[in-house]
Design an enzyme around this catalytic site. Structure first.
Site, short mmCIF file in Angstrom:
data_model
loop_
_atom_site.label_atom_id
_atom_site.label_comp_id
_atom_site.label_asym_id
_atom_site.label_seq_id
_atom_site.Cartn_x
_atom_site.Cartn_y
_atom_site.Cartn_z
N ASP A 52 -4.26 -1.24 -6.14
CA ASP A 52 -3.01 -1.84 -5.69
C ASP A 52 -2.45 -0.93 -4.59
OD1 ASP A 52 -0.35 -2.59 -5.36
OD2 ASP A 52 -0.03 -2.98 -7.50
N HIS A 53 -2.46 -1.45 -3.38
CA HIS A 53 -2.10 -0.59 -2.26
C HIS A 53 -0.61 -0.23 -2.26
CE1 HIS A 53 -2.88 1.59 1.26
NE2 HIS A 53 -3.42 0.68 2.03
#
Ligand code: CAO
Length: 423
Positions: free
Chosen positions: A392-393
């Site tokens: 999850d950036h």
């Protein structure tokens, strides 16, 4: 006070434009620049404002009419001396005449400029594809709603007030993400040939919802890497023989991953609901994706960091069996902090696993492949394990992710450490 008729100003190239909204009532007082009607061309909605303040005597068009530059649209009783600069005989201005006169009179010229500027502003701000009337736009502005996010239900994809209400309701109830369940087009595929229907199981439907929610809500990035797996495969063979066990490569990978996660706590975290902080977990509850006839199920091994490879192997086998037999308990499915999805037994090389929220990372493992490399003794063939880490950036940056996969690759080759945690 003077009664005046006004005409649709220059609409540029637009012709036969439809009246889609009338914003005022007869007898209503309006200010200069208040929207009177809304037109809709192929490209945009345009508010046509009143050039003066006054009382509306008549709106000379109806919804659905098509109009052009010069069509009379408004009769108004102007306040005070608003129109004093207009000639006495211009109470009924004709389009051609008016344009000439307006150009020669500063006050009216200014009115005309305001007129057209307002039209073009609406054109620009409405973008090329958002259709909405002024009342809807005003409401959207008041609630800071981006109209581009609202699903339109009006004719020609127009956003209606009801659409805004629904949007707000869904936001408040957190249901806005559920509409993706209904996004498949309704097509009769039998038009092109014979078809069959297979009913999706409850668990497949749950996966469908969860996977899509994750994909839509989480900015996924996948970091691919490969590591030399030859030493570990050799060690596995020896240990399995020595202990008379049959331990899958996945159990080794699971244990090493749990250890490395302790050094990379962000990958073993969840973002808080208000996106204010990350919750770091002092345990590694390792989800293992299991393929079952009912769909993908992800039970998790609690406190994998404290378990040996042999224990993890037994748990994977038990959980996979229970998943396939639909015997999993709720506790087996709750509380995972990171997941591994292994296609190693099947094949393929690298893929993009989808994160299992609220986790922020998932490791995809593919089948080992042989690669010839230049070693100390010349060319040699080695087994490499493909690794695909989706993260999850919002929570993890690329440097952190690649440091994790590099460290994981190093740890997988550290067979002395692995031997110590085998049993
Ligand atoms: N490379 C090469 N061989 C591998 C391997 C790898 N990375 N991983 C496993 N294998 C081999 C094993 O050595 C074993 O072969 P042998 O019997 O000859 O030793 C064989 O594959 C089967 O392994 P296994 O029965 O021990 O299974 P596993 O532990 O690898 O996997 C489980 C268990 C539950 C993860 C698996 O059955 C499964 O369901 N996988 C699918 C996961 C999935 O669908 N993920 C989603 C992908 S994206 O939607």
């Amino acid at each position: 006070m003077k009664n005046q008729v006004f005409y649709i100003p220059d609409l540029g190239e637009a012709e036969d434009v439809e009246v889609i909204e009338i914003c005022v009532k007869i007898g209503e007082s309006v200010n200069s620049e208040d929207p009177i009607i809304v037109l809709e061309s192929d490209k945009a909605a345009m508010e046509i404002p009143s050039p003066v303040a006054g009382k509306v005597l008549a709106v000379k068009v109806s919804i659905g009419d098509t109009v052009n530059s010069g069509t009379p649209f408004l009769e108004i009783e102007a306040d005070g001396d608003e129109l004093n600069s207009q000639p006495d005989d211009s109470s009924e201005l004709e389009p051609g005449k008016e344009i000439e006169k307006v150009v020669t009179q500063n006050k009216s010229k200014q009115l005309n400029q305001n007129f057209s500027v307002q039209v073009s502003q609406v054109n620009q701000s409405s973008g090329s594809s958002i259709y909405a009337g002024p009342a809807v736009r005003k409401l959207a502005r008041e609630f800071s709603i981006d109209l581009a996010l609202v699903s339109p239900s009006g004719p020609k994809g127009r956003v209606l007030k009801e659409d805004l209400h629904l949007f707000v309701q869904q936001r408040l109830s957190g249901k806005e993400n559920q509409k993706f369940q209904f996004t498949q087009p309704d097509i009769d595929y039998s038009k092109w040939g014979s078809v069959e229907e297979i009913k999706l199981s409850k668990s497949q439907k749950t996966s469908l919802t969860n996977l899509h929610t994750s994909w839509i809500n989480i900015p996924h990035v996948t970091q691919h890497d490969e590591c030399d797996f030859s030493l570990l495969m050799e060690l596995r063979k020896q240990l399995n023989k020595k202990h008379k066990l049959k331990i899958s490569p996945l159990a080794f990978i699971a244990k090493v991953t749990s250890q490395v996660l302790l050094e990379f706590p962000l990958l073993n975290s969840s973002l808080s609901k208000d996106l204010d902080h990350a919750v770091l977990k002092n345990y590694v509850n390792l989800g293992i994706a299991v393929d079952t006839p009912e769909g993908l199920i992800v039970p998790n091994i609690k406190n994998a960091q404290d378990k040996s490879i042999a224990e993890i192997s037994v748990e994977i086998a038990n959980l996979a069996q229970a998943a396939k037999n639909r015997k999993l308990q709720i506790k087996d499915l709750k509380g995972a902090s990171f997941t591994i999805s292994s296609l190693g037994a099947i094949g393929g090389k690298f893929f993009t696993p989808i994160i299992n929220p609220p986790e922020v990372g998932i490791l995809g493992v593919s089948k080992t492949f042989e690669k010839v490399i230049t070693g100390k003794n010349g060319f040699e063939s080695r087994s490499f394990l493909p690794l695909s880490l989706s993260y999850d950036h919002r929570a993890i940056n690329g440097v952190y992710a690649v440091e994790f996969t590099s460290q994981l690759a190093q740890a997988i080759m550290d067979i002395k450490m692995i031997e110590k945690v085998f049993k």
